[in-house]
Design an enzyme around this catalytic site. Structure first.
Site: not given
Ligand code: NAD
Length: 514
Positions: A198, A273, A307, A408
């Site tokens: 997804k 992650e 991240c 963050e």
């Molecule tokens: P997010 O958590 O809002 O969304 C990530 C994914 O999760 C999206 O596909 C979203 O549709 C899905 N999602 C949202 N709510 C959900 C739920 N209740 N159940 C299942 N899936 C759900 O994050 P974002 O805004 O897309 O990305 C930013 C975040 O990602 C930041 O906190 C960043 O630090 C983190 N990030 C971490 C890494 C790592 O490797 N540690 C890498 C990239 C980004």
């Protein structure tokens, strides 16, 4: 292929750039069970160019039913199909060819990514090469790991084999759309799993383009499914499904917690992650210009939407004024603009909602009494009005308990802290709920190693910031996640371990007398 120079405000030309994706009635389709699919209820989502706020495409908005259909297809492919038992060499061949497709179409892919995500072309070009290499790395690894054998105290031979986990749900964010898809798909497929990916609902296009090659290369039906849609709908359905054996998630810590809760029903395997608030520690004896340069790169690459961003700059007091002045002077000169503008060094934030969130943090920093040393505002003029552009921002005179120090921000906002000695540097560095990354700049090699070993973080650097490699494990301590991706660690995370005991003296045990 010929490249298409796209002005993001030019939607018809965006359609030309996206002509190789599958669409129906102007809506880009998902890939489920080896077929191109509209949403079960016909729903669509507008995709918005973050550089100008314009809708440039419509994509199918998957439903719970679509997610369930993809899960059933994956389940059939694994438990009734032959993929799980396929030769590692055959899977490796497919993954090598996928890598070649990415390389051959890198110009097209990087433009789609810049259009959808906003980051400058030079960044997306780098990401595409990285994604291809990730597939290549795992294609190579697929045929490498062997098992283990053990000497045991019996007339027996015990050995261990690794087997695929099965049906893997993979949920990824918008900040590196194709690269995150590669990090998830490549190790899972190499190990013989089947996937429901997804992508972020904001940036699904490069993953959908990848699916055109998955179809062309004849991956068996249902082995890779790509379902677009909202997190709480499609993502939650995947995380909660009893037919899914593992969920791998990259995204925010709050969402990670929701996914972990949803996954408890069948106790599926889980890897997370998550976010970070990573310290970049600069000692007075560091190479000054190198440390300044990486302080900027650490936080302003991808507009801070990374991240592992070096979002907290910890500087030794004796050089703090001079060092911070140098960082601020250079931050003011960063060229912020449309990712298609060759002079742009930093692009927009992903969405207006995210921009407002970042602005909220900037206001909170000011309200809490930190000093705004530069930036803090939306870009003036048309770019700032239509696009989601924030100036590179630096806060000084912070206190450890401030919101901008602890949380963050995920934007181009650097928070400066100062320290008196090594002990205080370590204490401040570890003083958040996160533990993803961290760096140390010093010319004292022993000090560098002492401090790195004290950092509670999974990814660290000495005298550099950000370089990451497919070969080495990626992941966080504390609330930055569970498990590791990439390298052999990332491969093993997509395998189950089975012990096999072979009796070498085939005769009754004699345990019972009769
Ligand atoms: P997010 O958590 O809002 O969304 C990530 C994914 O999760 C999206 O596909 C979203 O549709 C899905 N999602 C949202 N709510 C959900 C739920 N209740 N159940 C299942 N899936 C759900 O994050 P974002 O805004 O897309 O990305 C930013 C975040 O990602 C930041 O906190 C960043 O630090 C983190 N990030 C971490 C890494 C790592 O490797 N540690 C890498 C990239 C980004």
């Amino acid at each position: 292929m010929a490249t298409v120079e796209t002005k993001p405000s030019d939607a018809p030309r965006a359609a030309e750039l996206l002509r190789n994706l599958k669409s129906k009635d102007g809506v880009y389709l998902m890939y489920i069970d080896g077929e191109w699919a509209a949403a079960s209820d016909g729903g669509t989502r507008d995709l918005i160019n973050p550089a100008n706020g314009e809708v440039f495409a419509k994509v199918a908005e998957g439903t719970k039913e679509d997610a369930e259909r993809a899960i059933r297809a994956a389940h059939r492919a694994f438990y009734e199909g032959s993929w799980g038992d396929s030769l590692a060499l055959d899977r490796a061949r497919l993954l090598f060819r996928l890598a070649e497709k990415i390389d051959e179409h890198a110009a097209e892919l990087s433009r789609i990514e810049t259009l959808n995500n906003g980051k400058p072309l030079r960044e997306t070009e780098y990401d595409m090469a990285d994604a291809a290499n990730c597939f290549r790395y795992y294609a190579g690894l697929a045929t490498k790991p062997g098992g283990e054998t053990f000497d045991v105290p019996a007339a027996s031979q015990t050995f261990v084999v690794r087997e695929p986990i099965g049906v893997c749900g993979q949920i990824i964010p918008w900040n590196y759309p194709l690269l995150m898809a590669a990090w998830k798909l490549a190790p899972a497929l190499a190990a013989g799993n089947v996937c429901i990916l997804k992508p972020s609902e904001l940036t699904p296009l490069t993953a959908l383009r990848l699916a055109t090659w998955i179809e062309e290369l004849e991956f068996p039906k249902g082995v890779v499914n790509i379902v677009v849609g909202a997190g709480p709908v499609v993502g939650h359905t995947i995380a909660a499904s009893d037919l899914v054996d593992k969920v791998a998630f990259t995204g925010g810590t709050k969402t990670g917690r929701a996914i972990m809760q949803a996954a408890t029903g069948n106790l599926k395997k889980i890897s997370l992650e998550l976010g970070g608030k990573s310290p970049n520690i600069v000692f007075a004896d560091a190479d000054f210009n190198t440390a300044v340069d990486y302080a900027l790169f650490g936080i302003f690459a991808n507009a801070g939407q990374v991240c592992s961003a070096g979002s907290r700059l910890l500087v030794e007091e004796s050089i703090a004024d001079k060092f911070v002045n140098a960082v601020v002077e250079r931050a003011k000169k960063i060229k912020v603009g449309d990712g298609f503008d060759p002079s742009a060094e930093m692009g927009p934030l992903i969405s207006r909602a995210h921009e407002e969130r970042v602005e909220g943090y900037i206001k909170a920093g000011v309200a809490e009494g930190a000093t705004l040393a530069c930036g803090g505002k939306r870009l003036p003029g048309e770019l700032g009005e239509k696009g989601n552009f924030i100036e590179p921002t630096v806060f000084t005179h912070t206190k450890p308990d401030m919101k901008i120090v602890q949380e963050e921000i995920f934007g181009p906002v650097l928070v400066v802290q100062t320290f008196a000695d090594e002990k205080e540097a370590v204490k401040l560095a570890n003083d958040t709920i996160y533990g993803l990354a961290g760096a140390v700049f010093t010319n004292d090699v022993a000090k560098a190693h002492r401090v790195i070993r004290k950092l509670r973080a999974g990814i660290t650097w000495i005298n550099t910031y950000h370089p990451t490699y497919n070969e080495a494990p990626w992941g966080g301590y504390k609330q930055s996640g569970i498990g590791r991706e990439l390298g052999t660690y990332g491969y093993e995370a997509y395998t189950e371990v089975k012990q096999i005991n072979v009796n070498l003296a085939v005769e009754p045990s004699g345990w019972f007398s009769s």
